[in-house]
Design an enzyme around this catalytic site. Structure first.
Site, short mmCIF file in Angstrom:
data_model
loop_
_atom_site.label_atom_id
_atom_site.label_comp_id
_atom_site.label_asym_id
_atom_site.label_seq_id
_atom_site.Cartn_x
_atom_site.Cartn_y
_atom_site.Cartn_z
N GLU A 12 -8.18 -9.03 6.06
CA GLU A 12 -9.30 -8.16 6.42
C GLU A 12 -10.42 -8.37 5.41
O GLU A 12 -10.17 -8.37 4.20
CB GLU A 12 -8.86 -6.70 6.41
CG GLU A 12 -10.01 -5.73 6.68
CD GLU A 12 -9.58 -4.26 6.74
OE1 GLU A 12 -8.37 -3.99 6.58
OE2 GLU A 12 -10.45 -3.40 6.94
N ASN A 55 -14.73 -5.23 9.83
CA ASN A 55 -15.01 -3.84 10.21
C ASN A 55 -16.37 -3.72 10.90
O ASN A 55 -17.37 -4.27 10.43
CB ASN A 55 -15.01 -2.95 8.96
CG ASN A 55 -13.62 -2.85 8.37
OD1 ASN A 55 -12.76 -2.13 8.87
ND2 ASN A 55 -13.38 -3.60 7.30
N GLU A 59 -12.49 -4.43 13.78
CA GLU A 59 -11.83 -3.12 13.55
C GLU A 59 -12.83 -1.99 13.75
O GLU A 59 -13.91 -2.01 13.17
CB GLU A 59 -11.27 -3.07 12.12
CG GLU A 59 -10.27 -4.17 11.84
CD GLU A 59 -9.48 -3.94 10.56
OE1 GLU A 59 -9.76 -2.96 9.82
OE2 GLU A 59 -8.57 -4.75 10.30
N ASP A 87 -8.94 1.35 13.98
CA ASP A 87 -8.76 1.51 12.54
C ASP A 87 -8.43 2.97 12.20
O ASP A 87 -8.78 3.88 12.96
CB ASP A 87 -10.07 1.10 11.84
CG ASP A 87 -9.86 0.60 10.43
OD1 ASP A 87 -8.73 0.71 9.91
OD2 ASP A 87 -10.84 0.10 9.84
N GLU A 90 -1.28 0.33 7.21
CA GLU A 90 -2.21 0.17 6.08
C GLU A 90 -1.69 0.97 4.89
O GLU A 90 -1.05 2.01 5.07
CB GLU A 90 -3.57 0.79 6.41
CG GLU A 90 -4.29 0.25 7.58
CD GLU A 90 -5.72 0.81 7.61
OE1 GLU A 90 -6.62 0.01 7.43
OE2 GLU A 90 -5.90 2.01 7.79
P1 C2E Z 1 -10.78 0.50 5.69
O1 C2E Z 1 -11.37 -0.35 6.75
O2 C2E Z 1 -9.79 1.51 6.11
O3 C2E Z 1 -10.20 -0.49 4.60
C1 C2E Z 1 -8.99 -0.27 3.89
C2 C2E Z 1 -9.26 0.25 2.51
O4 C2E Z 1 -8.00 0.53 1.89
C3 C2E Z 1 -9.96 -0.73 1.60
O5 C2E Z 1 -10.81 0.00 0.72
C4 C2E Z 1 -8.78 -1.35 0.82
O6 C2E Z 1 -9.16 -1.90 -0.42
C5 C2E Z 1 -7.93 -0.13 0.65
N1 C2E Z 1 -6.50 -0.43 0.40
C6 C2E Z 1 -5.82 -1.57 0.66
N2 C2E Z 1 -4.52 -1.44 0.33
C7 C2E Z 1 -4.37 -0.16 -0.13
C8 C2E Z 1 -3.22 0.57 -0.62
O7 C2E Z 1 -2.09 0.10 -0.68
N3 C2E Z 1 -3.47 1.86 -0.99
C9 C2E Z 1 -4.71 2.43 -0.93
N4 C2E Z 1 -4.84 3.68 -1.33
N5 C2E Z 1 -5.80 1.76 -0.46
C10 C2E Z 1 -5.62 0.47 -0.07
P2 C2E Z 1 -12.31 -0.44 0.41
O8 C2E Z 1 -12.39 -1.93 0.29
O9 C2E Z 1 -12.77 0.40 -0.72
O10 C2E Z 1 -13.09 -0.05 1.72
C11 C2E Z 1 -13.25 1.30 2.08
C12 C2E Z 1 -13.84 1.43 3.45
O11 C2E Z 1 -15.19 0.96 3.48
C13 C2E Z 1 -13.11 0.62 4.52
O12 C2E Z 1 -11.96 1.32 4.91
C14 C2E Z 1 -14.18 0.55 5.59
O13 C2E Z 1 -14.19 1.72 6.35
C15 C2E Z 1 -15.47 0.48 4.78
N6 C2E Z 1 -15.91 -0.93 4.71
C16 C2E Z 1 -15.61 -1.89 3.79
N7 C2E Z 1 -16.25 -3.06 4.08
C17 C2E Z 1 -16.95 -2.82 5.22
C18 C2E Z 1 -17.81 -3.64 6.05
O14 C2E Z 1 -18.03 -4.83 5.82
N8 C2E Z 1 -18.36 -3.03 7.15
C19 C2E Z 1 -18.11 -1.72 7.46
N9 C2E Z 1 -18.68 -1.20 8.57
N10 C2E Z 1 -17.31 -0.93 6.72
C20 C2E Z 1 -16.74 -1.48 5.61
CA CA Z 2 -10.59 -1.58 8.40
CA CA Z 3 -8.34 1.55 7.78
#
Ligand code: C2E
Ligand code: CA
Ligand code: CA
Ligand code: CA
Length: 278
Positions: free
Chosen positions: A58, A116, A148, A178, A235
């Site tokens: 992802e 995403n 997603e 998602d 996830e």
């Molecule tokens: P998401 O799509 O639900 O992405 C999963 C988040 O969970 C990611 O945080 C990832 O780093 C984190 N994660 C992965 N493994 C674990 C784990 O074992 N435990 C926990 N607690 N967390 C884990 P991240 O990278 O900080 O992204 C947060 C959110 O920001 C994403 O949630 C998504 O909604 C948004 N996001 C990130 N990049 C994009 C993008 O390019 N476009 C859009 N529209 N949204 C984005």
């Molecule tokens: Ca996602």
């Molecule tokens: Ca997610």
């Protein structure tokens, strides 16, 4: 001093300790960052639970800020979302993430990429065609790309959303729900949407081994997905307990810190080649 004491007594107390405030970025700063190419995708591996083999990754946005260092999405997504930068960020993520996917595939790694898509874009009638063009430009087949969409997003702007999703599915893209379990959509609506994957939100997965209600949520999500013919991704798999539990429940795929944290493209490529034993 008595008055001060009385005032203190009646001052509302925060129930949760305040977190360190996130740095606030102005729209101008974000526009500059985008223009200067400071945003890049990090890659979070997605693996098959039965075999431990990597299936894809992802793409998650990171901002390499000139003074703040690496900035996480929670600090910039809200501004990107409300100040009109989501289309630019998404285009950038789709272009770069699919270009990396092309590199993996050229190296004979059979991997797909997930990207995403924000709810704010799903109301745009040209979204599906624009995404399709960007992916085609990278030389990647739609079946190797999954978009997603959060459950809440999928229930807003229902007409346009459904139109965009149907078109993307027709072109051959995968579509994931998602954060499943945190939104408000009814099963009825999910049945009518052309999804191919269901991603169980990390809050349930992380606690499933310790908490009966989370475990029940994971079990019922798996059952729903099976009935609807969707593949399931758990996830937030953070430890071996969660991994083993999911395996025993027959969950097909997983992501999470137990497997790996998101990493830059170069590091991901090495990781994918080495294929950690789980
Ligand atoms: P998401 O799509 O639900 O992405 C999963 C988040 O969970 C990611 O945080 C990832 O780093 C984190 N994660 C992965 N493994 C674990 C784990 O074992 N435990 C926990 N607690 N967390 C884990 P991240 O990278 O900080 O992204 C947060 C959110 O920001 C994403 O949630 C998504 O909604 C948004 N996001 C990130 N990049 C994009 C993008 O390019 N476009 C859009 N529209 N949204 C984005
Ligand atoms: Ca996602
Ligand atoms: Ca997610
Ligand atoms: Ca999320």
């Amino acid at each position: 001093r008595k008055l001060q004491a009385a005032l203190d007594l009646h001052r509302p107390r925060p129930e949760v300790p305040a977190r360190a405030p996130l740095p606030r970025f102005t729209p101008v700063a974000i526009a500059q960052g985008l223009e200067r190419g400071e945003f890049e995708p990090y890659f979070l591996p997605r693996v098959d639970i039965a075999t431990g083999c990597i299936r894809g990754a992802e793409a998650l946005a990171r901002w390499n800020h000139p003074t703040q260092g690496r900035v996480q999405p929670e600090a910039f997504i809200p501004v990107v979302e409300t100040r009109g930068f989501m289309e630019s960020l998404t285009n950038l993520m789709v272009c770069t993430a699919t270009a990396h996917c092309r590199t993996w595939r050229d190296l004979d790694l059979d991997l797909s990429v997930s990207i995403n898509i924000s709810s704010t874009l799903l109301g745009d009638g040209r979204l599906a065609d624009r995404l399709t063009e960007l992916v085609a430009a990278a030389g990647i087949e739609p079946r190797h790309v999954t978009f997603e969409i959060t459950e809440t997003a999928a229930t807003r702007n229902l007409g346009r959303t459904l139109e965009n999703l149907t078109r993307l599915r027709m072109y051959g893209f995968g579509l994931a729900i998602d954060d499943y379990g945190t939104g408000y959509s009814s099963m009825q609506r999910l049945v009518n949407m052309p999804f191919t994957e269901l991603k169980i939100d990390k809050t349930f997965v992380t606690n499933a081994a310790r908490e009966p209600s989370s475990r029940a949520m994971v079990e019922s999500s798996l059952e729903l997905a099976r009935k609807l013919g969707l593949t399931t991704i758990a996830e937030g798999v953070e430890d071996r307990e969660a991994w083993e539990l999911l395996r025993s429940m027959g969950c097909p795929q997983a992501q999470g810190y137990f497997i790996a944290a998101p990493m830059p493209a170069a590091e991901f490529l090495t990781w994918a080649h080495e294929q950690k034993q789980l």
